[in-house]
Design an enzyme around this catalytic site. Structure first.
Site, PDB file in Angstrom:
ATOM      1  N   ASP A 160      30.802  20.929  -1.130  1.00 50.95           N
ATOM      2  CA  ASP A 160      31.897  20.448  -2.175  1.00 50.95           C
ATOM      3  C   ASP A 160      32.787  21.458  -2.977  1.00 50.95           C
ATOM      4  O   ASP A 160      32.191  22.422  -3.342  1.00 50.95           O
ATOM      5  CB  ASP A 160      30.966  19.524  -3.404  1.00 50.95           C
ATOM      6  CG  ASP A 160      32.165  18.497  -3.969  1.00 50.95           C
ATOM      7  OD1 ASP A 160      31.602  17.488  -3.771  1.00 50.95           O
ATOM      8  OD2 ASP A 160      32.678  18.722  -4.482  1.00 50.95           O
ATOM      9  N   ILE A 161      33.856  21.095  -2.824  1.00 53.63           N
ATOM     10  CA  ILE A 161      34.943  22.027  -3.430  1.00 53.63           C
ATOM     11  C   ILE A 161      34.913  22.103  -4.954  1.00 53.63           C
ATOM     12  O   ILE A 161      35.524  23.228  -5.587  1.00 53.63           O
ATOM     13  CB  ILE A 161      36.312  21.812  -2.967  1.00 53.63           C
ATOM     14  CG1 ILE A 161      37.316  23.060  -2.865  1.00 53.63           C
ATOM     15  CG2 ILE A 161      37.078  20.799  -3.755  1.00 53.63           C
ATOM     16  CD1 ILE A 161      38.662  22.599  -2.177  1.00 53.63           C
ATOM     17  N   GLU A 206      35.400   8.320  -4.602  1.00 51.46           N
ATOM     18  CA  GLU A 206      36.682   8.712  -4.766  1.00 51.46           C
ATOM     19  C   GLU A 206      37.189   9.153  -3.215  1.00 51.46           C
ATOM     20  O   GLU A 206      38.258   9.192  -3.058  1.00 51.46           O
ATOM     21  CB  GLU A 206      36.696  10.150  -5.502  1.00 51.46           C
ATOM     22  CG  GLU A 206      36.586   9.652  -7.028  1.00 51.46           C
ATOM     23  CD  GLU A 206      36.677  11.013  -7.995  1.00 51.46           C
ATOM     24  OE1 GLU A 206      36.870  11.997  -7.381  1.00 51.46           O
ATOM     25  OE2 GLU A 206      36.743  10.551  -9.094  1.00 51.46           O
ATOM     26  N   VAL A 207      36.339   9.674  -2.470  1.00 53.40           N
ATOM     27  CA  VAL A 207      36.629   9.762  -1.010  1.00 53.40           C
ATOM     28  C   VAL A 207      36.055   8.614  -0.150  1.00 53.40           C
ATOM     29  O   VAL A 207      34.948   8.457  -0.139  1.00 53.40           O
ATOM     30  CB  VAL A 207      36.548  11.181  -0.374  1.00 53.40           C
ATOM     31  CG1 VAL A 207      36.716  11.306   0.980  1.00 53.40           C
ATOM     32  CG2 VAL A 207      37.084  12.183  -1.454  1.00 53.40           C
ATOM     33  N   HIS A 214      29.687   9.581   2.277  1.00 50.56           N
ATOM     34  CA  HIS A 214      29.245  10.823   2.165  1.00 50.56           C
ATOM     35  C   HIS A 214      27.870  10.882   1.214  1.00 50.56           C
ATOM     36  O   HIS A 214      27.733  10.161   0.263  1.00 50.56           O
ATOM     37  CB  HIS A 214      30.117  11.971   1.696  1.00 50.56           C
ATOM     38  CG  HIS A 214      30.959  11.469   0.312  1.00 50.56           C
ATOM     39  ND1 HIS A 214      31.954  10.452   0.417  1.00 50.56           N
ATOM     40  CD2 HIS A 214      30.727  11.694  -0.908  1.00 50.56           C
ATOM     41  CE1 HIS A 214      32.210  10.381  -0.834  1.00 50.56           C
ATOM     42  NE2 HIS A 214      31.706  11.180  -1.802  1.00 50.56           N
ATOM     43  N   HIS A 269      25.795  13.294  -1.636  1.00 48.15           N
ATOM     44  CA  HIS A 269      25.790  14.506  -2.566  1.00 48.15           C
ATOM     45  C   HIS A 269      24.316  15.063  -2.556  1.00 48.15           C
ATOM     46  O   HIS A 269      23.439  14.274  -2.610  1.00 48.15           O
ATOM     47  CB  HIS A 269      26.423  14.549  -3.883  1.00 48.15           C
ATOM     48  CG  HIS A 269      27.764  14.084  -4.163  1.00 48.15           C
ATOM     49  ND1 HIS A 269      28.888  14.810  -4.552  1.00 48.15           N
ATOM     50  CD2 HIS A 269      28.264  12.647  -3.885  1.00 48.15           C
ATOM     51  CE1 HIS A 269      30.024  13.756  -4.591  1.00 48.15           C
ATOM     52  NE2 HIS A 269      29.657  12.510  -4.227  1.00 48.15           N
TER      53      HIS A 269
HETATM   54  P1  5GP Z   1      32.610  11.044  -4.674  1.00 47.25           P
HETATM   55  O1  5GP Z   1      33.879   9.903  -3.632  1.00 47.25           O
HETATM   56  O2  5GP Z   1      31.322  10.756  -4.172  1.00 47.25           O
HETATM   57  O3  5GP Z   1      33.037  10.554  -6.016  1.00 47.25           O
HETATM   58  O4  5GP Z   1      33.006  12.335  -4.656  1.00 47.25           O
HETATM   59  C1  5GP Z   1      34.006  13.041  -3.694  1.00 47.25           C
HETATM   60  C2  5GP Z   1      33.607  14.603  -3.661  1.00 47.25           C
HETATM   61  O5  5GP Z   1      34.381  15.310  -2.543  1.00 47.25           O
HETATM   62  C3  5GP Z   1      33.753  15.220  -5.001  1.00 47.25           C
HETATM   63  O6  5GP Z   1      32.548  15.869  -5.446  1.00 47.25           O
HETATM   64  C4  5GP Z   1      34.716  16.210  -4.709  1.00 47.25           C
HETATM   65  O7  5GP Z   1      34.440  17.316  -5.656  1.00 47.25           O
HETATM   66  C5  5GP Z   1      34.722  16.397  -3.400  1.00 47.25           C
HETATM   67  N1  5GP Z   1      36.153  16.712  -2.760  1.00 47.25           N
HETATM   68  C6  5GP Z   1      37.258  16.200  -2.931  1.00 47.25           C
HETATM   69  N2  5GP Z   1      38.287  16.730  -2.043  1.00 47.25           N
HETATM   70  C7  5GP Z   1      37.470  17.765  -1.351  1.00 47.25           C
HETATM   71  C8  5GP Z   1      38.123  18.584  -0.218  1.00 47.25           C
HETATM   72  O8  5GP Z   1      39.181  18.714  -0.086  1.00 47.25           O
HETATM   73  N3  5GP Z   1      37.204  19.214   0.064  1.00 47.25           N
HETATM   74  C9  5GP Z   1      35.902  19.408  -0.292  1.00 47.25           C
HETATM   75  N4  5GP Z   1      35.050  20.319   0.429  1.00 47.25           N
HETATM   76  N5  5GP Z   1      35.240  18.632  -1.178  1.00 47.25           N
HETATM   77  C10 5GP Z   1      36.266  17.624  -1.750  1.00 47.25           C
END
Ligand code: 5GP
Length: 139
Positions: free
Chosen positions: A33-34, A97-98, A102, A104
């Site tokens: 995670d970035i 958010e994405v 996925h 974590h």
């Molecule tokens: P969620 O959708 O579960 O809330 O979180 C999405 C996760 O993707 C976050 O922890 C965020 O830091 C990670 N993330 C967002 N953009 C990128 C990216 O471009 N590269 C990587 N490796 N992680 C990302």
């Protein structure tokens, strides 16, 4: 809700944007995670498209969970962790958010809180933590 082929993780899968990969098999990919909320914070995704657990197939879920367990065990060793948190969010109102499924994986230690979300990590440190996980997986 339909799957958007242009989401960030689809681009990572197609190697259109870089990522720090730590593990892959036929069905799943794991990368760092970035914006890590703990040292060793990584993400497990299926290689095939689905938004989240609401539209995932049983096969996608089974593959991702198999890999999540493998990586959870590896981060325990890699970071001398005393616990591991596995988090997963569904749709924007569920905290997602994405929009590519996925999980974590967050190594945990006694009395150490997760860092707040949304803060970019140091790329060299992220890379080094990825190396530690790869090392533990290889043992
Ligand atoms: P969620 O959708 O579960 O809330 O979180 C999405 C996760 O993707 C976050 O922890 C965020 O830091 C990670 N993330 C967002 N953009 C990128 C990216 O471009 N590269 C990587 N490796 N992680 C990302």
């Amino acid at each position: 809700m339909t799957y958007d082929d242009d989401n960030i993780f689809a681009k990572i899968l197609r190697e259109e944007i870089p990522s720090s990969r730590v593990y892959e098999d036929d069905d799943t990919l794991v990368f760092m995670d970035i914006m890590p909320r703990a040292d060793g914070h990584c993400l497990v995704i299926p290689k095939t498209p689905c938004r989240n657990i609401l539209d995932a197939s049983e096969a996608q879920l089974a593959a991702v969970m198999r890999t999540a367990q493998k990586v959870a065990r590896a981060v325990m060793v890699a970071f001398d962790a005393t616990g591991v948190t596995v988090q997963q969010f569904n749709e924007a109102d569920g905290g997602q958010e994405v929009f590519h499924l996925h999980f974590h994986i967050l190594p945990r230690h006694a009395d150490v809180s997760l860092r707040p979300p949304g803060k970019m990590g140091d790329m060299a440190a992220i890379q080094a933590h990825g190396d530690q996980i790869r090392g533990a997986l290889g043992r």
